[in-house]
Each structure stands twice: as C-alpha cells, then as structure tokens.
Design a protein around this motif. Structure first.
Motif, PDB file in Angstrom:
ATOM      1  N   GLU A  55       0.836  -1.211   0.000  1.00 50.05           N
ATOM      2  CA  GLU A  55       0.000   0.000   0.000  1.00 50.05           C
ATOM      3  C   GLU A  55       0.867   1.256   0.000  1.00 50.05           C
ATOM      4  OE1 GLU A  55      -3.923  -1.446   2.474  1.00 50.05           O
ATOM      5  OE2 GLU A  55      -2.110  -0.908   3.596  1.00 50.05           O
ATOM      6  N   ILE A  56       1.937   1.222   0.755  1.00 45.51           N
ATOM      7  CA  ILE A  56       2.825   2.385   0.834  1.00 45.51           C
ATOM      8  C   ILE A  56       3.511   2.617  -0.508  1.00 45.51           C
ATOM      9  CG2 ILE A  56       4.911   3.299   1.924  1.00 45.51           C
ATOM     10  CD1 ILE A  56       3.965   1.837   4.496  1.00 45.51           C
ATOM     11  N   LEU A  57       3.944   1.543  -1.157  1.00 42.55           N
ATOM     12  CA  LEU A  57       4.597   1.682  -2.463  1.00 42.55           C
ATOM     13  C   LEU A  57       3.620   2.220  -3.505  1.00 42.55           C
ATOM     14  CD1 LEU A  57       6.727  -1.579  -2.488  1.00 42.55           C
ATOM     15  CD2 LEU A  57       7.517   0.757  -2.060  1.00 42.55           C
ATOM     16  N   GLU A  58       2.378   1.765  -3.477  1.00 43.78           N
ATOM     17  CA  GLU A  58       1.357   2.288  -4.393  1.00 43.78           C
ATOM     18  C   GLU A  58       1.110   3.764  -4.136  1.00 43.78           C
ATOM     19  OE1 GLU A  58      -2.440   0.327  -4.693  1.00 43.78           O
ATOM     20  OE2 GLU A  58      -1.478  -1.640  -4.698  1.00 43.78           O
ATOM     21  N   LEU A  59       0.997   4.105  -2.864  1.00 42.80           N
ATOM     22  CA  LEU A  59       0.746   5.489  -2.480  1.00 42.80           C
ATOM     23  C   LEU A  59       1.915   6.389  -2.876  1.00 42.80           C
ATOM     24  CD1 LEU A  59      -1.401   7.161  -1.063  1.00 42.80           C
ATOM     25  CD2 LEU A  59      -0.267   6.668   1.093  1.00 42.80           C
ATOM     26  N   GLY A  60       3.123   5.857  -2.820  1.00 43.54           N
ATOM     27  CA  GLY A  60       4.312   6.634  -3.164  1.00 43.54           C
ATOM     28  C   GLY A  60       4.334   7.084  -4.611  1.00 43.54           C
ATOM     29  N   ALA A  61       3.631   6.360  -5.477  1.00 41.80           N
ATOM     30  CA  ALA A  61       3.590   6.734  -6.893  1.00 41.80           C
ATOM     31  C   ALA A  61       2.746   7.985  -7.129  1.00 41.80           C
ATOM     32  CB  ALA A  61       3.042   5.579  -7.719  1.00 41.80           C
ATOM     33  N   THR A  62       1.782   8.248  -6.253  1.00 38.41           N
ATOM     34  CA  THR A  62       0.889   9.390  -6.462  1.00 38.41           C
ATOM     35  C   THR A  62       1.050  10.495  -5.432  1.00 38.41           C
ATOM     36  OG1 THR A  62      -0.850   8.251  -5.200  1.00 38.41           O
ATOM     37  CG2 THR A  62      -0.858   7.979  -7.593  1.00 38.41           C
ATOM     38  N   ASP A  63       1.440  10.153  -4.227  1.00 39.03           N
ATOM     39  CA  ASP A  63       1.571  11.126  -3.143  1.00 39.03           C
ATOM     40  C   ASP A  63       3.025  11.595  -3.070  1.00 39.03           C
ATOM     41  OD1 ASP A  63       1.798  12.465  -0.678  1.00 39.03           O
ATOM     42  OD2 ASP A  63       0.274  11.208   0.248  1.00 39.03           O
ATOM     43  N   GLU A  64       3.249  12.865  -3.330  1.00 43.41           N
ATOM     44  CA  GLU A  64       4.611  13.414  -3.373  1.00 43.41           C
ATOM     45  C   GLU A  64       5.340  13.233  -2.047  1.00 43.41           C
ATOM     46  OE1 GLU A  64       6.938  17.650  -4.066  1.00 43.41           O
ATOM     47  OE2 GLU A  64       4.808  17.510  -4.534  1.00 43.41           O
ATOM     48  N   ALA A  65       4.649  13.476  -0.939  1.00 46.70           N
ATOM     49  CA  ALA A  65       5.287  13.371   0.374  1.00 46.70           C
ATOM     50  C   ALA A  65       5.742  11.939   0.642  1.00 46.70           C
ATOM     51  CB  ALA A  65       4.337  13.843   1.469  1.00 46.70           C
ATOM     52  N   PRO A 108      21.386   2.808  -0.347  1.00 47.39           N
ATOM     53  CA  PRO A 108      21.087   3.352   0.987  1.00 47.39           C
ATOM     54  C   PRO A 108      20.329   4.679   0.985  1.00 47.39           C
ATOM     55  CG  PRO A 108      23.422   2.833   0.773  1.00 47.39           C
ATOM     56  CD  PRO A 108      22.808   2.606  -0.555  1.00 47.39           C
ATOM     57  N   ASN A 109      20.442   5.441  -0.080  1.00 48.18           N
ATOM     58  CA  ASN A 109      19.763   6.736  -0.091  1.00 48.18           C
ATOM     59  C   ASN A 109      18.536   6.747  -1.007  1.00 48.18           C
ATOM     60  OD1 ASN A 109      21.144   6.550  -2.438  1.00 48.18           O
ATOM     61  ND2 ASN A 109      22.146   8.541  -2.320  1.00 48.18           N
ATOM     62  N   ARG A 110      18.040   5.574  -1.352  1.00 53.84           N
ATOM     63  CA  ARG A 110      16.891   5.456  -2.255  1.00 53.84           C
ATOM     64  C   ARG A 110      15.603   5.906  -1.559  1.00 53.84           C
ATOM     65  NH1 ARG A 110      17.143   5.515  -7.171  1.00 53.84           N
ATOM     66  NH2 ARG A 110      18.717   3.915  -7.170  1.00 53.84           N
ATOM     67  N   ARG A 111      14.739   6.538  -2.330  1.00 53.65           N
ATOM     68  CA  ARG A 111      13.440   6.966  -1.820  1.00 53.65           C
ATOM     69  C   ARG A 111      12.365   6.037  -2.363  1.00 53.65           C
ATOM     70  NH1 ARG A 111      13.948  12.200   0.412  1.00 53.65           N
ATOM     71  NH2 ARG A 111      15.966  13.114  -0.058  1.00 53.65           N
ATOM     72  N   VAL A 112      11.200   6.054  -1.751  1.00 52.50           N
ATOM     73  CA  VAL A 112      10.115   5.135  -2.122  1.00 52.50           C
ATOM     74  C   VAL A 112       9.776   5.246  -3.601  1.00 52.50           C
ATOM     75  CG1 VAL A 112       7.661   4.630  -1.766  1.00 52.50           C
ATOM     76  CG2 VAL A 112       9.158   5.002   0.202  1.00 52.50           C
ATOM     77  N   ARG A 113       9.651   6.458  -4.106  1.00 51.92           N
ATOM     78  CA  ARG A 113       9.284   6.641  -5.507  1.00 51.92           C
ATOM     79  C   ARG A 113      10.377   6.159  -6.455  1.00 51.92           C
ATOM     80  NH1 ARG A 113       6.869  12.167  -6.793  1.00 51.92           N
ATOM     81  NH2 ARG A 113       5.046  11.164  -5.928  1.00 51.92           N
ATOM     82  N   GLY A 114      11.602   6.087  -6.024  1.00 49.92           N
ATOM     83  CA  GLY A 114      12.713   5.711  -6.880  1.00 49.92           C
ATOM     84  C   GLY A 114      12.981   4.216  -6.954  1.00 49.92           C
ATOM     85  N   LEU A 115      12.161   3.417  -6.289  1.00 52.37           N
ATOM     86  CA  LEU A 115      12.374   1.971  -6.320  1.00 52.37           C
ATOM     87  C   LEU A 115      11.922   1.377  -7.646  1.00 52.37           C
ATOM     88  CD1 LEU A 115      11.109   0.976  -2.766  1.00 52.37           C
ATOM     89  CD2 LEU A 115      13.463   0.997  -3.565  1.00 52.37           C
ATOM     90  N   GLY A 116      12.691   0.422  -8.138  1.00 47.48           N
ATOM     91  CA  GLY A 116      12.319  -0.297  -9.352  1.00 47.48           C
ATOM     92  C   GLY A 116      11.324  -1.410  -9.031  1.00 47.48           C
ATOM     93  N   ARG A 117      10.793  -2.027 -10.085  1.00 48.74           N
ATOM     94  CA  ARG A 117       9.790  -3.093  -9.898  1.00 48.74           C
ATOM     95  C   ARG A 117      10.358  -4.261  -9.106  1.00 48.74           C
ATOM     96  NH1 ARG A 117       8.273  -2.553 -15.820  1.00 48.74           N
ATOM     97  NH2 ARG A 117      10.033  -3.956 -15.959  1.00 48.74           N
ATOM     98  N   LYS A 118      11.579  -4.660  -9.428  1.00 49.01           N
ATOM     99  CA  LYS A 118      12.187  -5.800  -8.729  1.00 49.01           C
ATOM    100  C   LYS A 118      12.445  -5.470  -7.261  1.00 49.01           C
ATOM    101  CE  LYS A 118      14.336  -7.859 -12.770  1.00 49.01           C
ATOM    102  NZ  LYS A 118      15.592  -8.228 -13.434  1.00 49.01           N
ATOM    103  N   LEU A 149      10.830  -6.143  -1.564  1.00 51.94           N
ATOM    104  CA  LEU A 149      10.358  -5.615  -0.290  1.00 51.94           C
ATOM    105  C   LEU A 149       9.027  -6.252   0.101  1.00 51.94           C
ATOM    106  CD1 LEU A 149      11.141  -1.781  -0.384  1.00 51.94           C
ATOM    107  CD2 LEU A 149      11.898  -3.425   1.340  1.00 51.94           C
ATOM    108  N   ILE A 150       8.119  -6.345  -0.852  1.00 46.09           N
ATOM    109  CA  ILE A 150       6.811  -6.946  -0.568  1.00 46.09           C
ATOM    110  C   ILE A 150       6.977  -8.402  -0.142  1.00 46.09           C
ATOM    111  CG2 ILE A 150       4.643  -7.681  -1.649  1.00 46.09           C
ATOM    112  CD1 ILE A 150       4.830  -5.076  -3.358  1.00 46.09           C
ATOM    113  N   GLU A 151       7.833  -9.135  -0.847  1.00 49.04           N
ATOM    114  CA  GLU A 151       8.075 -10.533  -0.489  1.00 49.04           C
ATOM    115  C   GLU A 151       8.678 -10.662   0.909  1.00 49.04           C
ATOM    116  OE1 GLU A 151      10.896 -14.235  -1.881  1.00 49.04           O
ATOM    117  OE2 GLU A 151      10.210 -12.829  -3.403  1.00 49.04           O
TER     118      GLU A 151
END
Length: 104
Positions: free
Chosen positions: A41-51, A83-93, A98-100
């Motif tokens: 849910e957080i990853l989905e939300l990260g695609a639309t919610d800037e914060a 280490p400095n990756r943000r939620v929106r910057g995560l790739g599909r894999k 993370l979900i797994e």
C-alpha cells in the motif's frame, strides 16, 4: 546556481508545505509500524503522493519495531537497494523484493 529570492509569503507557503509533508511521512511510518498499512500500500501510495514518494526507504524500514539503522542497511543491501533510495525511486524488482520480505 543562484537561487531566486522568495517573498515572505512564498517562504511561508514553502514552510507550510514542508510541514505538511513531514507530518504525512510521519503518519505513514506510524501506520506501517502499527501494521495498519502494509508495504504494498505504501509503495502504491508513493507513486501518487509526493510526500510519501520522497520518504527514504531506510527511514521507512527503521519505523518497524526491531529494525534499526544496522538491520535496515543490511536488508537494503541484501535486496539490492541503494542506501539513499526513496520510495518513488524503487524499481519493480526492488518493490517486489520488499513486498516478499514483509509478507513472510
């Protein structure tokens, strides 16, 4: 690079927006900590919610009880996340990994 000078009103608006964003990120981390939101849910939300999209993955992981800075860093390294990756910057894999991890 020269920054344009902001009027007092623009500065106040920027300050208010930053405050709302920090509050939103704190809500998301608390919901994740309590289990009312899952990582998907957080990853989905990260695609639309800037914060939420600007939330650092390490900060999100550290919100989980029992995961501190060291374990979060080790988990991110194991999953191939910078280490400095943000939620929106995560790739599909990375998202799938993370979900797994949290579905176990």
């Amino acid at each position: 690079m020269v920054l344009k000078s902001l009027s007092d009103e623009d500065r106040a608006n920027a300050r208010a927006k930053a405050l709302r964003s920090r509050g939103r990120r704190a809500e998301i981390k608390e919901a994740f900590r309590q289990g009312t939101m899952d990582i998907g849910e957080i990853l989905e939300l990260g695609a639309t919610d800037e914060a939420v999209g600007r939330l650092r993955v390490a900060d999100l992981l550290e919100a989980v009880p029992g995961i501190g800075e060291v374990r979060a860093t080790a988990l991110m390294e194991k999953l191939g996340i910078s280490p400095n990756r943000r939620v929106r910057g995560l790739g599909r894999k990375q998202q799938a990994a993370l979900i797994e991890h949290f579905s176990q």
